[in-house]
Write a protein that holds these residues in place. Structure first.
Motif, PDB file in Angstrom:
ATOM      1  N   TRP A 274      -7.031  -6.025  -1.079  1.00 62.06           N
ATOM      2  CA  TRP A 274      -6.476  -6.891  -0.041  1.00 62.06           C
ATOM      3  C   TRP A 274      -7.106  -6.619   1.331  1.00 62.06           C
TER       4      TRP A 274
ATOM      5  N   LEU B  76      -1.933 -14.019   5.115  1.00 60.85           N
ATOM      6  CA  LEU B  76      -2.656 -15.258   5.371  1.00 60.85           C
ATOM      7  C   LEU B  76      -2.434 -15.780   6.786  1.00 60.85           C
TER       8      LEU B  76
ATOM      9  N   GLN C 241      -8.634 -12.770   1.679  1.00 62.59           N
ATOM     10  CA  GLN C 241      -7.572 -13.745   1.484  1.00 62.59           C
ATOM     11  C   GLN C 241      -7.381 -14.156   0.020  1.00 62.59           C
TER      12      GLN C 241
END
Length: 236
Positions: free
Chosen positions: A39, A109, A137
């Protein structure tokens, strides 16, 4: 409930069950896959050596993803075991899982990742200085897709038609079917008879082609004759 009505209710219920299971499976796979992906990448330096890059996967950045994926797998099994209000409660729980899974994905996001949170999760030493934080993302989108699938599964579970608990009437004993046939003929004499109702009425000793008053009179006549007639060699 007649057999035709039960079959008509069972068909849409089966379709919703299959769709809910597929959505739960997709959601579980998405959350599990997102938990294995990177991530955030944290680049830091401590002034003593070269820069260091630390990758934070979903299991670290959003630690709840793996337990939530396992919860959805358990919900698949539970969807076959519960009915009625319990099924609706299961739908509410699945919706709660969807919301919990969507929060970290939507946060990444929309807001990205802060240096403070990235440094804390990367467990950097106190003298380290964060040079950059890079957010991927893709895993967040995948987790958000899983949350949407879980929410759709919750809706399907809540909308599943209620069915009569227990086995279908075709598995009932002959005595139970005869009693049901008598009750059906008494409650719905004007309704059209199905083939099952005709056979059940015949098994119960009734003529389904005559109305209730004639059938009752015929049964009373038979009972009276049986009571007045003695077989040879017996005493009353």
């Amino acid at each position: 409930m007649t057999e035709g009505t039960g079959a008509g209710t069972e068909a849409p219920g089966r379709r919703r069950s299959i769709l809910a299971v597929l959505l739960l499976a997709v959601a579980a796979v998405c959350l599990w896959g997102a938990s294995r992906m990177t991530w955030v990448e944290v680049t830091s330096s401590d002034g003593l050596g070269e820069q260091r890059t630390t990758a934070l996967d979903g299991g670290t950045w959003a630690a709840a993803l793996t337990p939530l994926a396992l919860t959805l797998v358990a919900a698949i099994a539970a969807s076959f075991a519960v009915k009625g209000w319990a099924l609706r409660i299961l739908g509410v729980l699945v919706a709660a899982v969807a919301v919990v899974a969507a929060v970290p994905a939507a946060t990444v996001l929309v807001s990205g990742a802060t240096d403070e949170q990235a440094g804390r999760l990367a467990e950097l030493p106190g003298r380290a200085v964060i040079d950059s934080v890079t957010v991927n993302q893709g895993p967040a989108v995948l987790a958000l897709a899983g949350a949407v699938a879980a929410l759709a599964a919750a809706v399907e579970l809540a909308r599943r038609p209620r069915v009569r608990a227990g086995l279908s009437s075709k598995y009932d004993s002959p005595a139970v079917r005869r009693a049901a046939a008598k009750k059906t003929s008494a409650d719905s004499a004007d309704e059209p008879l199905t083939q099952r109702m005709l056979w059940d009425a015949l098994d119960a000793g009734e003529d389904p082609t005559v109305d209730g008053s004639r059938a009752d009179k015929k049964a009373d006549d038979v009972d009276r004759l049986d009571g007045d007639t003695n077989e040879p060699g017996t005493r009353s």
